[in-house]
Design a protein around this motif. Structure first.
Motif, mmCIF file in Angstrom:
data_model
loop_
_atom_site.group_PDB
_atom_site.id
_atom_site.type_symbol
_atom_site.label_atom_id
_atom_site.label_comp_id
_atom_site.label_asym_id
_atom_site.label_seq_id
_atom_site.Cartn_x
_atom_site.Cartn_y
_atom_site.Cartn_z
ATOM 1 N N LEU A 194 15.297 50.723 -16.262
ATOM 2 C CA LEU A 194 17.142 50.751 -16.175
ATOM 3 C C LEU A 194 17.708 51.776 -15.190
ATOM 4 N N SER A 195 18.501 50.923 -14.149
ATOM 5 C CA SER A 195 18.834 51.187 -12.997
ATOM 6 C C SER A 195 20.683 51.219 -13.455
ATOM 7 N N LEU A 196 21.278 52.554 -13.756
ATOM 8 C CA LEU A 196 22.324 52.130 -13.476
ATOM 9 C C LEU A 196 23.563 52.163 -12.218
ATOM 10 N N PHE A 197 24.690 51.731 -11.394
ATOM 11 C CA PHE A 197 24.987 51.974 -10.405
ATOM 12 C C PHE A 197 26.931 52.654 -10.777
ATOM 13 N N ALA A 198 26.741 52.834 -9.593
ATOM 14 C CA ALA A 198 28.641 52.778 -9.745
ATOM 15 C C ALA A 198 29.106 53.818 -8.292
ATOM 16 N N ASP A 199 29.413 53.517 -7.898
ATOM 17 C CA ASP A 199 30.239 52.967 -6.322
ATOM 18 C C ASP A 199 31.610 53.355 -7.138
ATOM 19 N N LEU A 200 32.453 54.345 -6.056
ATOM 20 C CA LEU A 200 33.973 54.673 -6.149
ATOM 21 C C LEU A 200 34.542 54.713 -4.907
ATOM 22 N N GLN A 201 35.555 54.465 -4.337
ATOM 23 C CA GLN A 201 35.830 54.429 -2.932
ATOM 24 C C GLN A 201 38.245 54.914 -3.186
ATOM 25 N N TYR A 202 37.942 55.150 -2.295
ATOM 26 C CA TYR A 202 39.607 55.657 -2.183
ATOM 27 C C TYR A 202 39.937 55.276 -0.330
ATOM 28 N N ARG A 203 41.202 54.360 -0.453
ATOM 29 C CA ARG A 203 41.257 53.489 0.955
ATOM 30 C C ARG A 203 42.870 53.725 0.927
ATOM 31 N N ASN A 204 43.043 54.174 2.595
ATOM 32 C CA ASN A 204 44.611 55.105 2.977
ATOM 33 C C ASN A 204 44.695 54.508 3.477
ATOM 34 N N LEU A 205 45.909 53.444 3.791
ATOM 35 C CA LEU A 205 46.060 52.800 5.456
ATOM 36 C C LEU A 205 48.010 53.121 5.524
ATOM 37 N N ASN A 206 47.970 52.953 7.317
ATOM 38 C CA ASN A 206 49.441 53.173 7.274
ATOM 39 C C ASN A 206 49.104 51.946 7.943
ATOM 40 N N TYR A 207 50.519 51.040 8.371
ATOM 41 C CA TYR A 207 50.686 50.411 10.009
ATOM 42 C C TYR A 207 52.103 50.197 9.920
ATOM 43 N N GLU A 208 52.247 49.966 11.134
ATOM 44 C CA GLU A 208 53.674 49.864 11.896
ATOM 45 C C GLU A 208 53.419 48.907 13.027
ATOM 46 N N VAL A 209 54.591 48.581 13.176
ATOM 47 C CA VAL A 209 54.905 47.246 14.085
ATOM 48 C C VAL A 209 56.415 47.555 14.653
#
Length: 818
Positions: A513-528
């Motif tokens: 048995l192999s258990l897998f976990a992956d947590l990502q936080y992403r922050n974006l700032n877009y200006e035009v």
């Protein structure tokens, strides 16, 4: 009589049935322990195996003869052994630790493994090289599950596109050595800017669905994780030349120093690709280079990559009207009348080839772009448990597309009307250029910690910044008005910051048995900010925060098979056009995807197969609705709920020492739960007088075929020669989301033939002659298109446009290795 025939047949087959077959087995280890997962291959037999947890491997049913056994493992020196098999043989292989850190550590943090509970496919350097005749990278990936490719020029060179599970390039995350490649604003990947890049690629991993956390744009259909070439131990030089249909030429020169004092290496490539294209005037002139220098220490790797591409491509992105494609004279005349074509344009439409028509005739109607990439990669193995890899990167891109436009209003360019001989004039013919000048730079990193065989941690992430200048110039006008050469008639800039951090853990509480976990936080700032090409003021600022969790489990049924399941969440920001073209008051929302994957994998020395089922459930997916802005550009909007569910099979079977069968299948159902289509009604002045809304329930998502099938039969009758017949079927695809049979791409079945012969002569280390015959049976098909409709005087008109692909065509290459 039947008995005599049976006996005669039995006597003929008896030598084959009784021919001796033997077993080759053994263990792979180093001085301390077995090397579980080591790759073991028999070159000439086209068979491969993976060492189990005890380091054991086995090949059964081998015929007597000579074989070359190749054993490799990351961080160790590859060994090749030649054996003469005359009986059952046990051969143990002891690998020595490599004298330098392997380049694979650069991409380790963003790659999936069989313990990751992720659906993926690895493409080796050999597989990529076999299919590399100069076509863009998407065409080299065409044989993988659920992939559909297309080419504006119809021949795979120039502007090409790729879809994975029905998702276009803006939803396919691409990284090169862990560094994002997708354009920050459009989110697409433009391979025309990196011509012949495949010649500098070591391997590619394609993850379907959300996949593991990576850098860059959200993966809503899949991910392409590209690793550039690793060094050769010995010095080398290569000259690769291809010639083919449509006056296509590819010339590539590659050189490498090999390892100097087991510490330094330098590699370089220079490429040129030219083609007239299948479509009229759809010519491409592409140039690129790749330079790499590295220091290889036992615990350190420092690599500098500098690569660039320059392209000039004649525009063929308008496609072919349906009436011209079908040779419908009445339909073409109606098209001429309602679009007010000039006499010259009308004659061009009526007298061009059905499948090669291009509406552009201005000699410089081209797209021109230059892109330079700089990568500084560093990796360190602190000890057997702890390692680091990171990169600094910078990309400089600049280019424009040039257009000849007739009857343009001065006011659309911020110009005054002119007075000609006392008569006011509000229009002019002109030539314009629309520019993009952008910079992209940042840092990526991964820390990898493996305290035991049961536990692996990865902490990674990136911070990237993008600045893109958009502006337009008029370089010629029939009537100049008050404009000056060099003036910008629009100017705006897009700035984007993208920060993400992720943590991954793989925990194996038992051997199975192999258990897998992956947590990502992403922050974006877009200006035009500024004025867009329609002279509208832009002032937007959107800030987004995404949390993307992923969990999964893999259970090993036997040493050869396992089952896995995973649940993943991905969030994705709108692209530039979604903001700029949005209807007033309808600010686009980010998209959210919940992805469920489950599958079974089996692998032994002859048979390798994976069966996967998936569900991709979207909230607020952005789709084309039929709405347009005031200059006719499509407007996309969020739809509340949509989904893709499907099953995929990917298999390879070694039938014999000479014959291999590869096949894959992707069957899916792709639906929008509730969808509203908009159709505009126009009055005699050409203004919109009414909007007709039509509601649809459980309708097909556009460009999402229900079936994509592939099969390849490869035959190697003698050493050095191989021939393969490749067959691809793509089911029908709708051009919009109305599931209207009159707006679709018909299903197609296409066969390609590839042959290659390797030999040594004239003191050349290896000579490779290769032939690729595309569309062997001359199938007439279209792989892409678009549609729009309108109502005038109570009559609804639908305009369909298609991108036909070339009939039977060939590419012949001669490759020399010194």
């Amino acid at each position: 009589m039947k008995k005599l025939l049976f006996m005669a047949l039995a006597m003929l087959l008896f030598p084959l049935l009784t021919k001796a077959q033997f077993t080759l087995s053994g263990t792979v280890s180093d001085a301390k322990q077995p090397l579980s997962g080591a790759s073991v291959k028999l070159k000439s037999a086209q068979r491969g195996a993976t060492a189990n947890r005890s380091g054991e491997y086995q090949f059964k049913n081998l015929q007597p003869g000579n074989y070359t056994l190749v054993v490799s493992y990351i961080g160790y020196e590859t060994q090749e052994k030649t054996i003469n098999l005359t009986s059952n043989l046990t051969l143990d292989v002891a690998l020595a630790p490599s004298a330098f850190l392997a380049d694979e550590v650069i991409v380790r943090g963003t790659r999936a493994t069989e313990k990751s509970a992720t659906t993926y496919r690895n493409l080796s350097k050999e597989e990529i090289s076999e299919n590399n005749f100069g076509q863009d990278l998407p065409f080299l990936l065409n044989n993988t599950p659920g992939v559909v490719v297309s080419s504006d020029a119809g021949s795979g060179i120039g502007y090409t596109s790729i879809r994975v599970r029905g998702s276009d390039a803006t939803r396919v995350n691409v990284t090169v050595n862990g560094i994002p490649y997708n354009d920050s604003e459009s989110q697409g990947s433009f391979w025309v800017n990196m011509p012949d890049f495949a010649s500098s690629v070591e391997n590619i991993q394609i993850q379907r669905g959300v996949g593991t956390s990576t850098n860059g744009a959200g993966a809503f259909g899949g991910s392409l994780n590209v690793q550039t070439s690793a060094p050769s131990r010995a010095a080398f030089a290569e000259i690769n030349n291809t010639y083919g249909s449509f006056n296509t030429w590819k010339n590539t020169v590659k050189v490498g120093t090999g390892l100097i004092n087991d510490k330094f290496s330098f590699d370089g490539r220079l490429s040129r690709i030219k083609s007239d294209g299948f479509i009229d005037r759809a010519a491409s002139d592409l140039k690129s280079y790749f330079l790499s220098g590295a220091y290889h220490g036992k615990k350190d790797l420092l690599r500098i990559n500098v690569f660039a591409g320059a392209e000039t491509t004649y525009q063929a992105w308008n496609g072919i009207p349906e009436s011209r494609l079908n040779g419908d004279l009445a339909g073409m005349q109606a098209y001429i009348d309602r679009n007010y074509l000039s006499e010259a344009d009308a004659n061009l439409l009526l007298n061009s080839g059905n499948r090669t028509y291009n509406s552009f005739t201005y000699k410089d109607q081209t797209d021109n772009y230059w892109q330079n990439h700089y990568q500084l990669l560093y990796a360190r193995q602190f000890n057997e448990q702890f390692s680091f890899n990171g990169a600094l990167h910078y990309t400089d891109g600049r280019g424009y597309y040039e257009e000849f436009r007739t009857g343009q209003k001065f006011s659309n360019y911020g110009l005054d009307n002119v007075n000609l001989g006392g008569s006011p004039l509000d229009r002019t013919d002109l030539i314009r250029r629309r520019w993009l000048d952008n910079d992209f730079y940042g840092v990526t990193y991964n820390f990898n910690y493996q305290p035991s065989n049961k536990l692996t941690f990865t902490l990674g992430g990136a911070y990237n910044e993008y600045a893109g200048k958009h502006f337009g110039e008029i370089i010629w006008a029939q009537y100049a008005s008050n404009g000056q050469y060099g003036d910008h008639y629009y100017d705006n800039q897009g700035d984007k910051t993208d920060f993400n951090i992720f943590g991954k853990v793989i925990y194996s509480p038992t051997e199975k048995l192999s258990l897998f976990a992956d947590l990502q936080y992403r922050n974006l700032n877009y200006e035009v900010a500024g004025t867009d090409k329609n002279l509208d003021l832009i002032d937007l600022n959107d800030k987004m925060n995404f949390f993307n969790p992923k969990v999964g489990a893999t259970y090993f049924l036997t040493e050869q098979s396992n089952v896995y399941a995973s649940y993943s969440v991905a969030n994705k920001e709108p692209n530039r056009d979604d903001y700029v073209n949005a209807t007033a008051g309808l600010f686009p929302k980010s998209e959210r995807l919940n992805n469920v994957e489950a599958g079974y994998r089996f692998k032994n020395d002859r048979f390798n197969a994976g069966l996967n089922v998936y569900g991709m459930f979207y909230k607020d997916q952005i789709v084309v609705t039929g709405k347009i802005n005031d200059v006719g550009e499509s407007i996309r909007q969020n739809v509340p709920e949509s989904y893709r569910i499907g099953v995929e099979l990917d298999a390879s079977y070694v039938l014999s020492r000479k014959l291999v069968l590869n096949a894959n299948a992707a069957l899916s159902r792709n639906k929008i739960s509730d969808y509203i289509d908009y159709l505009y009604e126009y009055d005699d002045n050409g203004d919109i007088s009414n909007t007709v809304e039509t509601a649809y329930t459980t309708t097909d998502i556009s460009f999402s075929p229900a079936a994509v099938l592939f099969a390849e039969l490869a035959y190697k009758p003698v050493t050095g020669f191989a021939v393969a017949l490749q067959n691809k079927y793509v089911g029908k695809q709708y051009l919009d989301n109305t599931q209207n049979e009159s707006r679709k791409l018909a299903a197609y079945f296409v066969s390609n033939l590839r042959a290659a012969y390797d030999f040594t002569a004239f003191g050349v280390k290896n000579i490779n002659l290769a032939l690729l015959v595309n569309n062997v049976f001359d199938k007439k098909y279209e792989s892409n298109g678009y549609t729009y409709g309108s109502i005038y005087q109570g009559i609804t008109t639908t305009e369909n446009f298609y991108f036909p692909q070339a009939g039977t065509n060939f590419l012949l290459s001669v490759n020399l290795k010194f």
